[in-house]
Scaffold this active site. Structure first.
Site, PDB file in Angstrom:
ATOM      1  N   SER A  29      -1.740   8.022  -5.335  1.00  0.00           N
ATOM      2  CA  SER A  29      -1.837   6.574  -5.541  1.00  0.00           C
ATOM      3  C   SER A  29      -3.071   6.213  -6.342  1.00  0.00           C
ATOM      4  CB  SER A  29      -1.909   5.897  -4.170  1.00  0.00           C
ATOM      5  OG  SER A  29      -2.243   4.542  -4.313  1.00  0.00           O
ATOM      6  N   TYR A  53      -6.039   4.400   3.655  1.00  0.00           N
ATOM      7  CA  TYR A  53      -4.824   4.855   2.963  1.00  0.00           C
ATOM      8  C   TYR A  53      -5.201   5.698   1.734  1.00  0.00           C
ATOM      9  CZ  TYR A  53      -0.877   4.599  -0.272  1.00  0.00           C
ATOM     10  OH  TYR A  53       0.110   4.917  -1.171  1.00  0.00           O
ATOM     11  N   LYS A  72      -4.706   9.881   0.864  1.00  0.00           N
ATOM     12  CA  LYS A  72      -4.022  10.383  -0.338  1.00  0.00           C
ATOM     13  C   LYS A  72      -4.953  11.330  -1.107  1.00  0.00           C
ATOM     14  CE  LYS A  72      -0.008   8.592  -0.011  1.00  0.00           C
ATOM     15  NZ  LYS A  72       1.239   9.344  -0.106  1.00  0.00           N
TER      16      LYS A  72
HETATM   17  N1  LIG Z   1       5.119   1.577  -3.165  1.00  0.00           N
HETATM   18  C1  LIG Z   1       4.043   1.777  -3.935  1.00  0.00           C
HETATM   19  O1  LIG Z   1       3.601   0.896  -4.679  1.00  0.00           O
HETATM   20  C2  LIG Z   1       3.340   3.111  -3.935  1.00  0.00           C
HETATM   21  C3  LIG Z   1       2.269   3.283  -4.819  1.00  0.00           C
HETATM   22  C4  LIG Z   1       1.584   4.499  -4.815  1.00  0.00           C
HETATM   23  C5  LIG Z   1       1.986   5.519  -3.986  1.00  0.00           C
HETATM   24  N2  LIG Z   1       3.042   5.331  -3.137  1.00  0.00           N
HETATM   25  C6  LIG Z   1       3.455   6.453  -2.296  1.00  0.00           C
HETATM   26  O2  LIG Z   1       4.813   6.755  -2.585  1.00  0.00           O
HETATM   27  C7  LIG Z   1       5.452   7.258  -1.409  1.00  0.00           C
HETATM   28  C8  LIG Z   1       6.716   6.458  -1.139  1.00  0.00           C
HETATM   29  O3  LIG Z   1       6.365   5.088  -0.997  1.00  0.00           O
HETATM   30  P1  LIG Z   1       7.480   3.984  -0.712  1.00  0.00           P
HETATM   31  O4  LIG Z   1       6.945   2.698  -1.240  1.00  0.00           O
HETATM   32  O5  LIG Z   1       8.795   4.468  -1.136  1.00  0.00           O
HETATM   33  O6  LIG Z   1       7.399   3.904   0.867  1.00  0.00           O
HETATM   34  P2  LIG Z   1       8.572   3.875   1.969  1.00  0.00           P
HETATM   35  O7  LIG Z   1       7.909   3.478   3.235  1.00  0.00           O
HETATM   36  O8  LIG Z   1       9.708   3.059   1.486  1.00  0.00           O
HETATM   37  O9  LIG Z   1       9.042   5.386   2.033  1.00  0.00           O
HETATM   38  C9  LIG Z   1       8.403   6.351   2.827  1.00  0.00           C
HETATM   39  C10 LIG Z   1       9.486   7.160   3.495  1.00  0.00           C
HETATM   40  O10 LIG Z   1       8.871   8.220   4.251  1.00  0.00           O
HETATM   41  C11 LIG Z   1       9.474   8.276   5.533  1.00  0.00           C
HETATM   42  N3  LIG Z   1       8.471   8.855   6.440  1.00  0.00           N
HETATM   43  C12 LIG Z   1       7.263   8.324   6.777  1.00  0.00           C
HETATM   44  N4  LIG Z   1       6.631   9.147   7.623  1.00  0.00           N
HETATM   45  C13 LIG Z   1       7.436  10.234   7.808  1.00  0.00           C
HETATM   46  C14 LIG Z   1       7.322  11.411   8.573  1.00  0.00           C
HETATM   47  N5  LIG Z   1       6.260  11.649   9.341  1.00  0.00           N
HETATM   48  N6  LIG Z   1       8.321  12.308   8.516  1.00  0.00           N
HETATM   49  C15 LIG Z   1       9.443  12.079   7.756  1.00  0.00           C
HETATM   50  N7  LIG Z   1       9.603  10.964   7.032  1.00  0.00           N
HETATM   51  C16 LIG Z   1       8.607  10.044   7.052  1.00  0.00           C
HETATM   52  C17 LIG Z   1       9.869   6.852   5.857  1.00  0.00           C
HETATM   53  O11 LIG Z   1      10.872   6.742   6.836  1.00  0.00           O
HETATM   54  C18 LIG Z   1      10.317   6.345   4.487  1.00  0.00           C
HETATM   55  O12 LIG Z   1      11.691   6.595   4.283  1.00  0.00           O
HETATM   56  C19 LIG Z   1       4.416   7.186  -0.294  1.00  0.00           C
HETATM   57  O13 LIG Z   1       3.803   8.456  -0.184  1.00  0.00           O
HETATM   58  C20 LIG Z   1       3.403   6.165  -0.823  1.00  0.00           C
HETATM   59  O14 LIG Z   1       2.128   6.399  -0.292  1.00  0.00           O
HETATM   60  C21 LIG Z   1       3.731   4.152  -3.082  1.00  0.00           C
HETATM   61  O1  LIG Z   2       1.948 -11.281   0.382  1.00  0.00           O
HETATM   62  C1  LIG Z   2       1.157 -10.784  -0.429  1.00  0.00           C
HETATM   63  C2  LIG Z   2       1.195  -9.421  -0.789  1.00  0.00           C
HETATM   64  C3  LIG Z   2       0.256  -8.940  -1.683  1.00  0.00           C
HETATM   65  N1  LIG Z   2      -0.668  -9.759  -2.211  1.00  0.00           N
HETATM   66  C4  LIG Z   2      -1.646  -9.244  -3.178  1.00  0.00           C
HETATM   67  O2  LIG Z   2      -0.941  -8.687  -4.250  1.00  0.00           O
HETATM   68  C5  LIG Z   2      -1.616  -7.537  -4.746  1.00  0.00           C
HETATM   69  C6  LIG Z   2      -0.666  -6.352  -4.684  1.00  0.00           C
HETATM   70  O3  LIG Z   2      -0.465  -6.021  -3.300  1.00  0.00           O
HETATM   71  P1  LIG Z   2       0.637  -4.995  -2.786  1.00  0.00           P
HETATM   72  O4  LIG Z   2       0.531  -4.976  -1.304  1.00  0.00           O
HETATM   73  O5  LIG Z   2       1.937  -5.330  -3.419  1.00  0.00           O
HETATM   74  O6  LIG Z   2       0.187  -3.590  -3.394  1.00  0.00           O
HETATM   75  P2  LIG Z   2      -1.277  -2.913  -3.401  1.00  0.00           P
HETATM   76  O7  LIG Z   2      -1.972  -3.327  -4.645  1.00  0.00           O
HETATM   77  O8  LIG Z   2      -1.940  -3.092  -2.098  1.00  0.00           O
HETATM   78  O9  LIG Z   2      -0.878  -1.388  -3.608  1.00  0.00           O
HETATM   79  C7  LIG Z   2      -1.511  -0.374  -2.900  1.00  0.00           C
HETATM   80  O10 LIG Z   2      -0.642   0.151  -1.975  1.00  0.00           O
HETATM   81  C8  LIG Z   2       0.557   0.684  -2.515  1.00  0.00           C
HETATM   82  C9  LIG Z   2       1.321   1.255  -1.350  1.00  0.00           C
HETATM   83  O11 LIG Z   2       1.742   0.276  -0.505  1.00  0.00           O
HETATM   84  C10 LIG Z   2       0.237   1.751  -3.529  1.00  0.00           C
HETATM   85  O12 LIG Z   2      -0.223   2.928  -2.963  1.00  0.00           O
HETATM   86  C11 LIG Z   2      -0.737   1.269  -4.556  1.00  0.00           C
HETATM   87  O13 LIG Z   2      -1.122   2.348  -5.370  1.00  0.00           O
HETATM   88  C12 LIG Z   2      -1.939   0.711  -3.867  1.00  0.00           C
HETATM   89  O14 LIG Z   2      -2.833   0.154  -4.812  1.00  0.00           O
HETATM   90  C13 LIG Z   2      -2.852  -7.367  -3.875  1.00  0.00           C
HETATM   91  O15 LIG Z   2      -3.919  -7.988  -4.509  1.00  0.00           O
HETATM   92  C14 LIG Z   2      -2.506  -8.158  -2.592  1.00  0.00           C
HETATM   93  O16 LIG Z   2      -3.611  -8.675  -1.925  1.00  0.00           O
HETATM   94  C15 LIG Z   2      -0.704 -11.107  -1.887  1.00  0.00           C
HETATM   95  O17 LIG Z   2      -1.562 -11.858  -2.384  1.00  0.00           O
HETATM   96  N2  LIG Z   2       0.208 -11.576  -1.007  1.00  0.00           N
END
Ligand SMILES: NC(=O)c1ccc[n+]([C@@H]2O[C@H](COP(=O)([O-])OP(=O)(O)OC[C@H]3O[C@@H](n4cnc5c(N)ncnc54)[C@H](O)[C@@H]3O)[C@@H](O)[C@H]2O)c1
Ligand SMILES: O=c1ccn([C@@H]2O[C@H](COP(=O)(O)OP(=O)(O)O[C@H]3O[C@H](CO)[C@H](O)[C@H](O)[C@H]3O)[C@@H](O)[C@H]2O)c(=O)[nH]1
Length: 328
Positions: free
Chosen positions: A119, A143, A147
C-alpha cells in the site's frame, strides 16, 4: 500445456475478486482462499473456492498440496486505516502473523512466486511528491506499518530461501468491473467513493468529509485513485514477470495524478446528476494530507498502463452498484 493455477488469498474481497475474474479470462485458474470476514462468497465465480484462514498454516499446506498452484497472490488482510489506529492488535495479527503463516506454507510446499498487496500507506507523509519507490517508507498508522513489515518479510525470505516476489503498492483502489459483474461491497463501507455514492443515492444522509484544513489546494485530502480493473491487470502482468524469471521488485500502482475529495465529489455530481450532501468533521486519525504516485517503474518493469483510472470512468463503473444512473 496445463493451465497455470494461482492461489488467491482474499479472492472473495473487492480487489481479489476482480483479479480472479481477469485471471480466468487470461487462462489462469484462480483458487480462492478466503475466510469471508470482509469478502463475499457470491463474488467467487471464476474458479474453486476454499473457505479458510491464512492464520491456519496446516490448512494452507493442505490446500496448496491439493491444488498445486504455480504462484500465490496475497490479498487477504485487514485494510482500514482508522480501524488500525483503534485496534492495532487485529492488524499485527492478521497482516503480519497471517503473512508469515502464508510464507511458511509456501516455503514448506515449494511455492516460489508471491505477489503481495502492499500500500501507499507504507510511505507515511512523504517529504516529496510524487512518490517513487525510492521514497523512504515511514508509515504513520498501524495498517501501513503491518504492510511494511510484510514487505520486509518477503525480501528476507527471498534472500534466504527460494522465493520470488512482486510487492504492489496500490494507491486508492476504486471503481467496479466495467462489465458490471462485480463491485465494491463492504459492510460497513468506509472508503470515500462508495460512501460518496451512497450519499448521492440517498442511502446515507450525507458524506462526512474528514478535515477541510489540510495544506492542500482546497483543504481536503488528495489521493491517487486507481481503477480496480487496472489493479487486476497489474497482477496478471506481475505473474507473467515472475513466470519468465523476472526479479524481485516493489512497484507503485497509481496514475501519477492526485485529486482532492472535493474534486471527486464534483465528478460524482456531474456524472450522476446528484449532488453529494456533505458535513465537515475533524480529521481522521492516521490520514496523510496528499499521496500520489510516480508510477513510471511499474510501466517500465511490467508494461503497466492504467486504462480505466480517470475519475469519470471510475464513477461511471461504480455508480450503478448504488442504484445511480449515469449521464450519457
Ligand atoms: N482498497 C484499497 O484501496 C487498497 C489499497 C492498497 C492496498 N490494499 C490491499 O489490498 C488487499 C485487498 O484489499 P480489498 O480492498 O480488496 O479488501 P477486502 O476487505 O475487500 O478484501 C480482503 C479479503 O481478505 C479476506 N481475509 C481477511 N483476512 C483473512 C484471513 N485471515 N484469512 C483469509 N481471508 C482473509 C476477506 O474476507 C476479504 O475477502 C488488502 O491486502 C489491502 O490491504 C487495498
Ligand atoms: O467517509 C469518508 C471516507 C473517506 N474520507 C477521506 O477520503 C480520503 C480517502 O479515504 P479512504 O478511506 O477511501 O482511503 P485511504 O486514503 O484511507 O486509503 C488507505 O487505505 C486503503 C485501504 O483501505 C489503502 O491501503 C490505501 O493505500 C491507503 O492510503 C481520506 O482523506 C479520508 O479521510 C472522508 O472524508 N470521508
Amino acid at each position: 500445456m496445463v493451465a497455470p493455477r494461482i492461489l488467491v488469498t482474499g479472492g472473495a474481497g473487492y480487489i481479489g475478486s476482480h483479479t480472479a475474474k481477469l485471471l480466468r479470462l487470461e487462462g489462469i485458474e484462480p483458487v480462492v482462499y478466503d475466510n469471508l470476514t470482509t469478502g463475499n462468497r457470491s463474488a467467487v465465480r471464476w474458479g474453486p473456492f476454499v473457505q479458510g484462514d491464512i492464520l491456519d498454516g496446516r490448512r494452507l499446506i493442505e490446500v496448496i498440496e491439493a491444488h498445486q498452484p504455480d504462484a500465490v497472490i496475497h490479498f487477504a488482510a485487514s485494510a482500514y486505516v482508522g480501524e488500525s489506529v483503534a485496534d492495532p492488535a487485529k492488524y499485527y495479527n492478521n497482516n503480519v502473523r497471517g503473512t508469515l503463516s502464508l510464507l511458511d506454507a509456501c516455503r514448506q510446499t515449494g511455492v516460489d512466486k508471491v505477489i503481495f498487496s502492499s500500500s501507499c500507506a507504507t510511505y507515511g507523509v512523504p517529504a516529496v511528491l510524487p512518490i517513487d519507490e525510492a521514497t523512504p517508507q515511514a508509515p504513520i498508522n498501524p495498517y501501513g506499518k503491518t504492510k511494511l513489515v510484510a514487505e520486509h518479510m518477503l525480501a528476507d525470505y527471498a534472500a534466504a530461501f527460494a522465493l520470488n516476489y512482486v510487492s504492489l503498492r496500490y494507491f486508492n483502489a476504486c471503481g467496479a468491473d466495467p462489465e458490471g459483474d462485480l463491485g465494491e461491497w463492504h459492510d460497513p463501507e468506509t472508503h470515500l467513493i462508495p460512501r460518496a455514492l451512497m450519499a448521492a443515492a440517498g442511502r446515507i444522509p450525507h458524506l462526512e468529509i474528514f478535515g477541510e484544513d489540510y495544506d492542500t489546494p482546497d483543504g481536503t485530502c488528495v489521493r491517487d485513485y486507481i481503477h480496480v480493473a487496472d489493479l487486476a491487470s497489474a497482477h496478471v502482468l506481475a505473474y507473467r514477470h515472475l513466470a519468465k524469471g523476472g526479479g524481485n521488485v516493489a512497484l507503485n500502482l497509481g496514475t501519477g495524478r492526485g485529486f482532492s475529495i472535493k474534486e471527486v465529489l464534483r465528478t460524482i455530481g456531474e456524472i450522476t446528476g446528484h449532488d453529494v450532501p456533505v458535513v465537515f468533521r475533524r480529521r481522521r486519525a492516521g490520514d496523510p494530507p496528499a499521496l500520489y504516485a510516480d508510477a513510471g517503474l511499474a510501466c517500465r518493469t511490467l508494461g503497466f498502463l492504467p486504462r480505466y483510472s480517470d475519475l469519470e470512468t471510475i464513477v461511471r463503473t461504480a455508480a450503478p452498484f448504488f442504484g445511480l444512473e449515469v449521464r450519457s
